[in-house]
Design a protein around this motif. Structure first.
Motif, PDB file in Angstrom:
ATOM      1  N   VAL A   1      -7.123 -13.492 -23.262  1.00 39.32           N
ATOM      2  CA  VAL A   1      -7.728 -12.553 -22.322  1.00 39.32           C
ATOM      3  C   VAL A   1      -6.848 -12.493 -21.080  1.00 39.32           C
ATOM      4  O   VAL A   1      -6.588 -13.517 -20.452  1.00 39.32           O
ATOM      5  CB  VAL A   1      -9.161 -12.999 -21.952  1.00 39.32           C
ATOM      6  N   ASN A   2      -6.369 -11.316 -20.740  1.00 37.03           N
ATOM      7  CA  ASN A   2      -5.429 -11.173 -19.632  1.00 37.03           C
ATOM      8  C   ASN A   2      -6.004 -10.199 -18.599  1.00 37.03           C
ATOM      9  O   ASN A   2      -5.661  -9.019 -18.586  1.00 37.03           O
ATOM     10  CB  ASN A   2      -4.076 -10.691 -20.149  1.00 37.03           C
ATOM     11  N   ILE A   3      -6.849 -10.712 -17.730  1.00 36.04           N
ATOM     12  CA  ILE A   3      -7.444  -9.873 -16.693  1.00 36.04           C
ATOM     13  C   ILE A   3      -6.418  -9.541 -15.620  1.00 36.04           C
ATOM     14  O   ILE A   3      -6.482  -8.483 -15.003  1.00 36.04           O
ATOM     15  CB  ILE A   3      -8.702 -10.555 -16.117  1.00 36.04           C
ATOM     16  N   GLU A   4      -5.435 -10.406 -15.414  1.00 38.50           N
ATOM     17  CA  GLU A   4      -4.385 -10.134 -14.425  1.00 38.50           C
ATOM     18  C   GLU A   4      -3.587  -8.888 -14.803  1.00 38.50           C
ATOM     19  O   GLU A   4      -3.253  -8.080 -13.941  1.00 38.50           O
ATOM     20  CB  GLU A   4      -3.462 -11.330 -14.292  1.00 38.50           C
ATOM     21  N   ALA A   5      -3.280  -8.718 -16.081  1.00 33.11           N
ATOM     22  CA  ALA A   5      -2.570  -7.519 -16.534  1.00 33.11           C
ATOM     23  C   ALA A   5      -3.444  -6.281 -16.339  1.00 33.11           C
ATOM     24  O   ALA A   5      -2.947  -5.219 -15.960  1.00 33.11           O
ATOM     25  CB  ALA A   5      -2.159  -7.662 -17.998  1.00 33.11           C
ATOM     26  N   TRP A   6      -4.751  -6.415 -16.595  1.00 26.74           N
ATOM     27  CA  TRP A   6      -5.676  -5.303 -16.361  1.00 26.74           C
ATOM     28  C   TRP A   6      -5.673  -4.922 -14.883  1.00 26.74           C
ATOM     29  O   TRP A   6      -5.634  -3.744 -14.543  1.00 26.74           O
ATOM     30  CB  TRP A   6      -7.083  -5.682 -16.818  1.00 26.74           C
ATOM     31  N   ASN A   7      -5.697  -5.921 -14.004  1.00 29.05           N
ATOM     32  CA  ASN A   7      -5.697  -5.650 -12.563  1.00 29.05           C
ATOM     33  C   ASN A   7      -4.411  -4.959 -12.125  1.00 29.05           C
ATOM     34  O   ASN A   7      -4.438  -4.072 -11.284  1.00 29.05           O
ATOM     35  CB  ASN A   7      -5.910  -6.941 -11.772  1.00 29.05           C
ATOM     36  N   ARG A   8      -3.268  -5.358 -12.689  1.00 34.65           N
ATOM     37  CA  ARG A   8      -2.001  -4.688 -12.360  1.00 34.65           C
ATOM     38  C   ARG A   8      -2.012  -3.245 -12.836  1.00 34.65           C
ATOM     39  O   ARG A   8      -1.527  -2.349 -12.154  1.00 34.65           O
ATOM     40  CB  ARG A   8      -0.830  -5.427 -12.976  1.00 34.65           C
ATOM     41  N   LEU A   9      -2.559  -2.999 -14.025  1.00 36.23           N
ATOM     42  CA  LEU A   9      -2.601  -1.648 -14.583  1.00 36.23           C
ATOM     43  C   LEU A   9      -3.546  -0.741 -13.795  1.00 36.23           C
ATOM     44  O   LEU A   9      -3.277   0.447 -13.646  1.00 36.23           O
ATOM     45  CB  LEU A   9      -3.053  -1.705 -16.054  1.00 36.23           C
ATOM     46  N   ASN A  10      -4.620  -1.299 -13.266  1.00 35.78           N
ATOM     47  CA  ASN A  10      -5.652  -0.512 -12.589  1.00 35.78           C
ATOM     48  C   ASN A  10      -5.709  -0.776 -11.095  1.00 35.78           C
ATOM     49  O   ASN A  10      -6.764  -0.681 -10.482  1.00 35.78           O
ATOM     50  CB  ASN A  10      -7.013  -0.805 -13.232  1.00 35.78           C
ATOM     51  N   LYS A  11      -4.585  -1.116 -10.504  1.00 38.18           N
ATOM     52  CA  LYS A  11      -4.512  -1.378  -9.058  1.00 38.18           C
ATOM     53  C   LYS A  11      -4.877  -0.088  -8.313  1.00 38.18           C
ATOM     54  O   LYS A  11      -4.419   0.989  -8.686  1.00 38.18           O
ATOM     55  CB  LYS A  11      -3.109  -1.808  -8.675  1.00 38.18           C
ATOM     56  N   PRO A  12      -5.704  -0.199  -7.281  1.00 39.91           N
ATOM     57  CA  PRO A  12      -6.038   0.997  -6.501  1.00 39.91           C
ATOM     58  C   PRO A  12      -4.785   1.648  -5.942  1.00 39.91           C
ATOM     59  O   PRO A  12      -3.911   0.982  -5.396  1.00 39.91           O
ATOM     60  CB  PRO A  12      -6.926   0.464  -5.376  1.00 39.91           C
ATOM     61  N   GLN A  13      -4.700   2.946  -6.066  1.00 37.19           N
ATOM     62  CA  GLN A  13      -3.504   3.685  -5.666  1.00 37.19           C
ATOM     63  C   GLN A  13      -3.606   4.235  -4.248  1.00 37.19           C
ATOM     64  O   GLN A  13      -2.794   5.044  -3.851  1.00 37.19           O
ATOM     65  CB  GLN A  13      -3.275   4.853  -6.640  1.00 37.19           C
ATOM     66  N   THR A  14      -4.591   3.818  -3.469  1.00 35.84           N
ATOM     67  CA  THR A  14      -4.793   4.384  -2.135  1.00 35.84           C
ATOM     68  C   THR A  14      -3.606   4.142  -1.215  1.00 35.84           C
ATOM     69  O   THR A  14      -3.220   5.022  -0.464  1.00 35.84           O
ATOM     70  CB  THR A  14      -6.065   3.812  -1.480  1.00 35.84           C
ATOM     71  N   SER A  15      -3.010   2.960  -1.277  1.00 35.84           N
ATOM     72  CA  SER A  15      -1.895   2.667  -0.379  1.00 35.84           C
ATOM     73  C   SER A  15      -0.642   3.462  -0.766  1.00 35.84           C
ATOM     74  O   SER A  15       0.174   3.770   0.082  1.00 35.84           O
ATOM     75  CB  SER A  15      -1.583   1.177  -0.382  1.00 35.84           C
ATOM     76  N   LEU A  16      -0.503   3.814  -2.043  1.00 35.10           N
ATOM     77  CA  LEU A  16       0.667   4.570  -2.473  1.00 35.10           C
ATOM     78  C   LEU A  16       0.510   6.063  -2.204  1.00 35.10           C
ATOM     79  O   LEU A  16       1.493   6.771  -2.047  1.00 35.10           O
ATOM     80  CB  LEU A  16       0.903   4.343  -3.971  1.00 35.10           C
ATOM     81  N   ASN A  17      -0.724   6.548  -2.155  1.00 33.04           N
ATOM     82  CA  ASN A  17      -0.960   7.975  -1.993  1.00 33.04           C
ATOM     83  C   ASN A  17      -1.043   8.412  -0.533  1.00 33.04           C
ATOM     84  O   ASN A  17      -1.050   9.595  -0.257  1.00 33.04           O
ATOM     85  CB  ASN A  17      -2.259   8.378  -2.708  1.00 33.04           C
ATOM     86  N   GLN A  18      -1.106   7.467   0.386  1.00 31.40           N
ATOM     87  CA  GLN A  18      -1.212   7.832   1.786  1.00 31.40           C
ATOM     88  C   GLN A  18       0.132   8.327   2.290  1.00 31.40           C
ATOM     89  O   GLN A  18       1.164   7.709   2.081  1.00 31.40           O
ATOM     90  CB  GLN A  18      -1.663   6.638   2.623  1.00 31.40           C
ATOM     91  N   LYS A  19       0.090   9.455   2.950  1.00 30.67           N
ATOM     92  CA  LYS A  19       1.309  10.025   3.510  1.00 30.67           C
ATOM     93  C   LYS A  19       1.565   9.402   4.873  1.00 30.67           C
ATOM     94  O   LYS A  19       0.662   9.327   5.699  1.00 30.67           O
ATOM     95  CB  LYS A  19       1.160  11.532   3.648  1.00 30.67           C
ATOM     96  N   GLN A  20       2.761   8.938   5.085  1.00 34.08           N
ATOM     97  CA  GLN A  20       3.102   8.340   6.362  1.00 34.08           C
ATOM     98  C   GLN A  20       3.756   9.391   7.251  1.00 34.08           C
ATOM     99  O   GLN A  20       4.619  10.137   6.798  1.00 34.08           O
ATOM    100  CB  GLN A  20       4.057   7.162   6.171  1.00 34.08           C
ATOM    101  N   ASP A  21       3.315   9.447   8.485  1.00 34.66           N
ATOM    102  CA  ASP A  21       3.891  10.390   9.445  1.00 34.66           C
ATOM    103  C   ASP A  21       4.957   9.676  10.259  1.00 34.66           C
ATOM    104  O   ASP A  21       4.667   8.700  10.953  1.00 34.66           O
ATOM    105  CB  ASP A  21       2.802  10.946  10.367  1.00 34.66           C
ATOM    106  N   PHE A  22       6.173  10.139  10.143  1.00 33.18           N
ATOM    107  CA  PHE A  22       7.277   9.565  10.891  1.00 33.18           C
ATOM    108  C   PHE A  22       7.617  10.500  12.043  1.00 33.18           C
ATOM    109  O   PHE A  22       7.665  11.728  11.874  1.00 33.18           O
ATOM    110  CB  PHE A  22       8.510   9.372   9.993  1.00 33.18           C
ATOM    111  N   LYS A  23       7.870   9.918  13.198  1.00 33.93           N
ATOM    112  CA  LYS A  23       8.219  10.711  14.367  1.00 33.93           C
ATOM    113  C   LYS A  23       9.734  10.783  14.492  1.00 33.93           C
ATOM    114  O   LYS A  23      10.428   9.805  14.250  1.00 33.93           O
ATOM    115  CB  LYS A  23       7.615  10.107  15.632  1.00 33.93           C
ATOM    116  N   ARG A  24      10.192  11.905  14.851  1.00 39.94           N
ATOM    117  CA  ARG A  24      11.617  12.109  15.055  1.00 39.94           C
ATOM    118  C   ARG A  24      11.968  11.570  16.433  1.00 39.94           C
ATOM    119  O   ARG A  24      11.430  11.988  17.447  1.00 39.94           O
ATOM    120  CB  ARG A  24      11.938  13.583  14.963  1.00 39.94           C
ATOM    121  N   THR A  25      12.874  10.616  16.470  1.00 41.38           N
ATOM    122  CA  THR A  25      13.224   9.973  17.742  1.00 41.38           C
ATOM    123  C   THR A  25      14.599  10.364  18.243  1.00 41.38           C
ATOM    124  O   THR A  25      14.925  10.114  19.389  1.00 41.38           O
ATOM    125  CB  THR A  25      13.168   8.441  17.607  1.00 41.38           C
ATOM    126  N   ALA A  26      15.406  10.955  17.407  1.00 36.73           N
ATOM    127  CA  ALA A  26      16.752  11.300  17.872  1.00 36.73           C
ATOM    128  C   ALA A  26      16.975  12.784  17.841  1.00 36.73           C
ATOM    129  O   ALA A  26      16.374  13.546  17.218  1.00 36.73           O
ATOM    130  CB  ALA A  26      17.798  10.627  17.006  1.00 36.73           C
TER     131      ALA A  26
END
Length: 73
Positions: free
Chosen positions: A48-73
């Motif tokens: 039984v490999n629940i760790e592999a299940w957790n890796r496969l079904n990791k919440p994607q919220t952190s990857l889907n968030q768009k980061q706003d970068f400010k132009r400094t130069a």
């Protein structure tokens, strides 16, 4: 044979439908699978490999968030 995963075990829900997985035993393999058969989301191994299940079904919220970068130069 279907076994429910205890609530105190940290296990991610299915990334496709949000259901809590269960464990099935088929001959020498243990399958962590979504109870919704239409998802076809599972991990099949000799142990039984629940760790592999957790890796496969990791919440994607952190990857889907768009980061706003400010132009400094």
């Amino acid at each position: 044979m279907i076994i429910e995963i205890q609530p105190n075990i940290q296990c991610e829900n299915c990334s496709k439908c949000g259901s809590r997985p269960h464990i099935e035993q088929q001959k020498k393999f243990w399958i962590v699978t979504c109870p919704n058969k239409e998802c076809k989301n599972f991990i099949k191994e000799e142990l039984v490999n629940i760790e592999a299940w957790n890796r496969l079904n990791k919440p994607q919220t952190s990857l889907n968030q768009k980061q706003d970068f400010k132009r400094t130069a």
